[in-house]
Design a protein around this motif. Structure first.
Motif, short mmCIF file in Angstrom:
data_model
loop_
_atom_site.label_atom_id
_atom_site.label_comp_id
_atom_site.label_asym_id
_atom_site.label_seq_id
_atom_site.Cartn_x
_atom_site.Cartn_y
_atom_site.Cartn_z
N GLY A 96 -4.95 11.35 -5.43
CA GLY A 96 -4.73 11.11 -4.00
C GLY A 96 -5.48 12.12 -3.14
O GLY A 96 -5.39 13.32 -3.36
N ARG B 100 -0.78 17.22 -1.35
CA ARG B 100 0.06 16.20 -1.97
C ARG B 100 1.30 16.77 -2.63
O ARG B 100 2.30 16.07 -2.78
CB ARG B 100 -0.75 15.43 -3.03
CG ARG B 100 -1.22 16.31 -4.18
CD ARG B 100 -2.18 15.58 -5.10
NE ARG B 100 -1.60 14.39 -5.68
CZ ARG B 100 -0.78 14.38 -6.70
NH1 ARG B 100 -0.41 15.51 -7.27
NH2 ARG B 100 -0.32 13.25 -7.17
N ASP C 111 -5.34 9.78 1.83
CA ASP C 111 -4.16 9.11 1.27
C ASP C 111 -2.87 9.78 1.73
O ASP C 111 -1.88 9.11 2.04
CB ASP C 111 -4.24 9.13 -0.26
CG ASP C 111 -5.40 8.32 -0.80
OD1 ASP C 111 -5.78 7.33 -0.15
OD2 ASP C 111 -5.95 8.69 -1.86
N ARG D 202 1.08 7.19 -6.62
CA ARG D 202 -0.04 8.08 -6.92
C ARG D 202 0.28 9.53 -6.52
O ARG D 202 0.02 10.46 -7.27
CB ARG D 202 -1.29 7.60 -6.18
CG ARG D 202 -2.48 8.50 -6.34
CD ARG D 202 -3.64 8.05 -5.48
NE ARG D 202 -4.35 6.93 -6.07
CZ ARG D 202 -5.44 6.38 -5.52
NH1 ARG D 202 -5.89 6.84 -4.37
NH2 ARG D 202 -6.06 5.39 -6.11
N LEU D 203 0.85 9.70 -5.34
CA LEU D 203 1.10 11.05 -4.85
C LEU D 203 2.26 11.73 -5.58
O LEU D 203 2.38 12.95 -5.54
CB LEU D 203 1.37 11.02 -3.35
CG LEU D 203 0.17 10.60 -2.49
CD1 LEU D 203 0.58 10.35 -1.05
CD2 LEU D 203 -0.92 11.67 -2.55
N ARG E 194 -2.22 8.94 5.49
CA ARG E 194 -1.77 7.55 5.67
C ARG E 194 -0.34 7.37 5.14
O ARG E 194 0.50 6.74 5.79
CB ARG E 194 -2.72 6.61 4.91
CG ARG E 194 -2.34 5.13 5.06
CD ARG E 194 -3.27 4.22 4.29
NE ARG E 194 -3.26 4.51 2.87
CZ ARG E 194 -4.31 5.01 2.20
NH1 ARG E 194 -5.44 5.27 2.83
NH2 ARG E 194 -4.22 5.27 0.91
N PHE E 195 -0.08 7.95 3.97
CA PHE E 195 1.24 7.77 3.37
C PHE E 195 2.34 8.39 4.23
O PHE E 195 3.36 7.76 4.52
CB PHE E 195 1.27 8.37 1.97
CG PHE E 195 2.65 8.45 1.39
CD1 PHE E 195 3.32 7.31 1.00
CD2 PHE E 195 3.29 9.69 1.26
CE1 PHE E 195 4.60 7.37 0.49
CE2 PHE E 195 4.58 9.76 0.74
CZ PHE E 195 5.23 8.61 0.35
N ARG F 251 1.89 1.95 -3.56
CA ARG F 251 0.79 2.52 -4.35
C ARG F 251 0.58 4.00 -4.02
O ARG F 251 0.44 4.85 -4.91
CB ARG F 251 -0.49 1.73 -4.08
CG ARG F 251 -1.65 2.00 -5.08
CD ARG F 251 -2.32 3.36 -4.95
NE ARG F 251 -2.80 3.66 -3.61
CZ ARG F 251 -4.02 3.39 -3.17
NH1 ARG F 251 -4.90 2.82 -3.97
NH2 ARG F 251 -4.38 3.73 -1.93
N ASP F 252 0.59 4.33 -2.73
CA ASP F 252 0.40 5.72 -2.32
C ASP F 252 1.53 6.60 -2.84
O ASP F 252 1.29 7.72 -3.32
CB ASP F 252 0.32 5.82 -0.80
CG ASP F 252 -1.02 5.34 -0.26
OD1 ASP F 252 -1.97 5.21 -1.04
OD2 ASP F 252 -1.10 5.06 0.96
N LEU G 259 0.84 -1.21 0.00
CA LEU G 259 0.00 0.00 0.00
C LEU G 259 0.86 1.25 0.00
O LEU G 259 0.54 2.26 -0.63
CB LEU G 259 -0.92 -0.02 1.23
CG LEU G 259 -1.90 1.15 1.36
CD1 LEU G 259 -2.81 1.25 0.16
CD2 LEU G 259 -2.72 1.00 2.64
N LYS H 81 -6.23 -1.92 0.68
CA LYS H 81 -6.30 -1.52 2.08
C LYS H 81 -6.75 -2.69 2.98
O LYS H 81 -7.03 -2.47 4.16
CB LYS H 81 -7.26 -0.35 2.24
CG LYS H 81 -6.90 0.87 1.40
CD LYS H 81 -7.97 1.95 1.50
CE LYS H 81 -7.71 3.09 0.53
NZ LYS H 81 -8.80 4.09 0.52
#
Length: 924
Positions: free
Chosen positions: A694, A755, A698, A83-84, A701-702, A79-80, A76, A845
């Motif tokens: 994001g 972000r 997101d 994306r970010l 969490r990241f 992935r974050d 995860l 998730k």
């Protein structure tokens, strides 16, 4: 000779100098612009293939290595990070990956209007606090990210230079230099030889004071960029020598029909018809003819609607934005000039009358100075004992020219189109020093809660505001008053952080003093009007108190607009006006100026400034100032003892002009209201792109997970704040953060951390580079997990799609690269089911419910990789579908904006398989 660059398309992967790169826009047949695979935009290089020692070759994205599996949390995290890190996102708005602000729906209207214009010429006249800076920033960032402009100049009043510089950097990732009279020589000295300012600095914020002189004006015209923003544009269109020169400058700028121009003002029509149509003529010279055309159906008026947008607060309600503006709650607080304070006020009035009588008897032509002394003294006396003592201690004779004394900005609150002024106390000392010493002693004896009824009522009011959780800003007119009030409030509220900010400090120092209050549990700011423009206060304060009434209603609106504006999180903002109920000056200003301005604002929705006529206004103010307070044993009702008819008489022609300006502004609003673009045409694309890039969840969490895995967990602070500890990061990451000015512990608020913040960006880049190149990456490119979230073996493939976006605008072809991250799920193995939707993304998730032996994980991952590699045609078909969907999104936004130009989208193949994650049902 090596392979020419023409054989590589935008978005292709190539290998050069021992590493992989992505071909960037603006690559040509003779040379390539390349970004390192997994690297950042600031690492982009340009190289000439023919000069390279090794040929530049096509490359393919390396597959995940099954021998290096990670756990599901690390999956995860990857992935974050992916994306970010995206900047050139796949949606129709090219800029959304590069901005650090979440615009509201109505703020996208000017952007859509800009997209439909071949050359952008817009007048954005939204109300104070709605977000004109953000609307303009969105437009220029979008034009830059589309490759249509490279350079930008912002022209603004000097007190707004620092704010523009920080807004461009913090919200739009545009690093601008400030060109002012103080900095120009240094900036020009540091330019490389033979390089112009805008070639070296693509974004420049220019003080309008700097280009006042003919030499600077002419130089700016020779180097002016292809896009110009003009803030407080009404100051460039009014009459007056300095303003006329500004208008001529803008006329010469727009003579270039290719130059984009954004004019920003909250007061486009302030009763000056000529100034209003001068502004419109900058959009198109033909618009000046509208002054004589009254039909709403006139084609020229309909054409203007494409270039002019003006919204009031209540216009925003129709957008049904759940994050609407706070409710502004207003109240009035009064006090009496009682006891020793009332006696002091009466003594000062008597002194002023005696002065007037002595000058009249002498006939020596000093009447204007006596007017000045009267207004200065009574204004300072009404402000505070400290301001009164300062005025009485400062000698008037010789300090002011008799002819020009009544234009001294220490006495007034600026004009509608120029609110800059001095917060120093005006001089008021005349002859008869012995008499003055008595008055000074009286003033000094009144300091403090017991002797100053105005201060006493302020303390009581602030006590209630603090108990209800508000953070107030107290606006004072003079420096002495601000320091006096702050000192007294510190004594009364020792547990509250109290700060004072005045014109004694530079703009940078003012901002630092305000920012230093951020961590305070309870904060109270006392400020002069140096803060009513230029520094936004909405993030730290929720109430405004007008300790001193402003003599200009526009000033009141500016004060309240610093707190009640876009970005204010509180549901309510309290605004309180404090005045003496038996003070004739307060009574006149409140009844004759402020309340009439408020009535007009209630009727129209925006403020229409009072017409300017210094002589009439001064005459009326002096008559009001010399009114005697009535004698009454009972507390009088506010101003019932005063008959302002005689004082108001000189203002009757101005009142007529004011109402005439109201009527014209109402007519203009009817004609120019922007109702062509609806919320439902805007929001779906914005929301879709936000999800793809994001969300706030997101980001939270990241950052929390990344810091924890890097052995630098965030410290939990107060009020949703966290503390980042960069000293615990790996050395290479510490250095990158230091390059961005982040070396010491940093407070993070996830409701505001976007972000594109350097912390988020650098963490994502660091983890992605490790995942692609490192031996023991923290973010996993492959994993196998047992979970109750699936009932059949499900494989998640994290794909990166690159698209080549081509379009034609102004007969000029553009080629851009768009990237998106897609999670593909394949359910089952014998009859696999392919899924791409929100539920698929949410599987990342899921909670693991058991562990697998390493050899089982490796076997499952290898099987999943073999499967996807055998399905190349299916994956390519998916890329084509995404390209078609992206084109459809562009067309939909283009139709909403009535955009000009043609679009096409082509996928870059093969698709990058970033990661493979196998989810095994717990029942097995």
């Amino acid at each position: 000779m090596n392979m020419p660059a023409a054989n590589f398309s935008i978005g292709n992967l190539v290998r050069a100098r021992g590493r992989e790169w992505v071909v960037q826009p603006e690559s040509k047949a003779e040379w390539l612009r390349l970004r390192p695979l997994g690297g950042a935009d600031d690492e982009i290089i340009a190289l000439i293939p023919e000069l390279e020692f090794q040929p530049i070759e096509p490359a393919t994205f390396p597959a995940p290595n099954p021998e290096k599996p990670g756990n599901h949390a690390a999956a995860l995290l990857l992935r974050d990070a992916l994306r970010l890190k995206l900047r050139a996102g796949g949606g129709p708005f090219r800029s959304f990956g590069n901005i650090a602000v979440e615009p509201r729906a109505y703020q996208l209207v000017p952007l859509l209007m800009a997209l439909r214009l071949t050359t952008v010429r817009l007048l954005i006249a939204d109300d104070v606090g709605i977000g004109k800076t953000i609307e303009a920033g969105l437009i220029v960032r979008e034009l830059m990210d589309r490759g249509e402009i490279n350079r930008l100049a912002v022209l603004c009043p000097p007190h707004l230079v620092d704010q523009w510089q920080s807004e461009l950097a913090e919200r739009f990732n545009l690093q601008a230099v400030a060109l002012t009279s103080a900095s120009a020589a240094r900036i020009e000295r540091d330019l490389p030889h033979g390089v112009s300012l805008f070639d070296h600095h693509h974004c420049v914020v220019v003080s309008l004071d700097y280009i006042k002189s003919e030499r600077h004006r002419e130089h700016f015209l020779t180097i002016a960029p292809e896009c110009v923003i003009v803030d407080e544009a009404h100051t460039c269109a009014s009459s007056g020598q300095g303003k006329q020169l500004r208008f001529e400058l803008l006329q010469r700028l727009v003579a270039d029909e290719e130059r984009h121009l954004l004019l920003l003002t909250a007061t486009p029509h302030s009763g000056d018809e000529a100034a209003f149509y001068n502004l419109l003529s900058l959009l198109n010279p033909k618009f000046a003819e509208l002054q004589h055309k009254t039909s709403a159906n006139d084609p020229l008026r309909q054409e203007l609607a494409r270039h002019f947008v003006q919204r009031r607060r209540k216009d925003i309600d129709e957008w049904h934005d759940t994050r609407g503006f706070p409710k502004r709650m207003t109240t009035e607080i009064t006090y009496q000039l009682s006891g020793a304070w009332g006696q002091f006020f009466d003594d000062v009035q008597s002194y002023c009358r005696e002065l007037a009588e002595s000058v009249e008897a002498a006939g020596n032509g000093n009447a204007r100075l006596i007017w000045y002394a009267t207004l200065a003294l009574l204004r300072c006396v009404a402000s505070s004992p400290a301001a009164a003592a300062k005025a009485l201690n400062t000698r008037l004779a010789g300090a002011l020219d008799n002819e020009n004394c009544l234009t001294d900005d220490r006495l007034y609150d600026g004009q509608a189109d120029d609110l800059a002024g001095s917060d120093l106390e005006p001089p008021a000392q005349w002859q008869d020093v012995g008499r003055l010493q008595d008055l000074i002693a009286q003033a000094e004896s009144l300091s403090g809660k017991s002797g100053d009824p105005k201060l006493a009522i302020l303390i009581e009011h602030i006590k209630h505001l603090l108990e209800e959780g508000y953070h107030p800003v107290v606006f004072c007119r003079y420096i002495a008053t601000a320091h006096y009030v702050a000192e007294q409030l510190r004594k009364q509220f020792p547990a509250v952080t109290v700060e004072s900010v005045t014109g004694e400090y530079t703009p940078e120092e003012r901002e630092l003093r305000v920012q230093a209050m951020e961590e305070a549990e309870q904060r109270l700011l006392v400020a002069t009007d140096c803060l009513s423009e230029g520094i936004n206060l909405q993030h730290l304060f929720t109430a405004v108190i007008h300790y001193d009434l402003a003599w200009n209603p526009t000033r009141h609106e500016q004060r309240e607009g610093r707190v009640d504006r876009f970005g204010q999180q509180a549901p309510q903002v309290r605004c309180s006006m404090l005045y003496g109920q038996d003070n004739p000056v307060d009574g006149f200003v409140l009844n004759v100026i402020l309340r009439k301005a408020e009535a007009i604002k209630q009727e129209l929705g925006v403020l229409v400034p009072m017409p300017e006529d210094e002589t009439r206004i001064n005459q009326a103010l002096v008559k009001a100032a010399l009114m005697r307070r009535g004698e009454s044993s009972a507390a009088p009702q506010q101003f019932s003892l005063f008959d302002f008819e005689e004082a108001e008489e000189p203002l009757k022609p101005l009142q007529a002009q004011w109402h005439d300006a109201l009527d014209k502004a109402k007519a203009n609003r009817t004609v120019f209201a922007q109702r062509r673009i609806r919320p439902e045409e805007v929001m779906p694309e914005w929301e879709k792109q936000q999800t793809a890039l994001g969300t706030e969840e997101d980001v939270r969490r990241f950052v929390q997970t990344a810091c924890a895995r890097l052995n630098a967990p965030l410290e939990v602070g107060k009020r949703n704040n966290y503390k980042l500890l960069p000293q615990h990061f790996p050395e290479i990451l510490k250095q990158r953060l230091a390059d961005e000015g982040i070396e010491n512990p940093l407070l993070l608020n996830f409701t505001e951390l976007h972000r594109s913040h350097p912390v988020v960006t650098l963490l994502a880049e660091h983890l992605l580079e490790e995942a692609l190149l490192g031996e023991k990456p923290l973010a996993a490119r492959c994993a196998a997990t047992v979970t109750e979230a699936v009932d059949v073996v499900t494989t998640l493939y994290l794909l990166r799609l690159r698209h080549q976006l081509s379009y034609v605008r102004r007969r000029q072809p553009y080629q851009l690269m768009a990237e998106e991250t897609v999670t593909l799920a394949v359910r089952g193995r014998t009859q696999p089911e392919w899924l791409i939707d929100e539920q698929t993304d949410n599987l990342l998730k899921c909670e693991p419910s058991g562990n697998l032996p390493t050899e089982v994980m490796q076997r499952e991952i290898k099987q999943a990789l073999d499967f996807i590699q055998s399905q190349a045609s299916r994956v390519e078909a998916l890329a084509l579908q995404r390209a078609e969907a992206l084109l459809a999104d562009h067309r939909r936004v283009r139709e909403a904006a009535r955009d000009v130009g043609q679009y096409s989208v082509t996928p870059c193949l093969p698709v990058d398989i970033i990661a493979v994650y196998v989810l095994l049902p717990d029942a097995l």
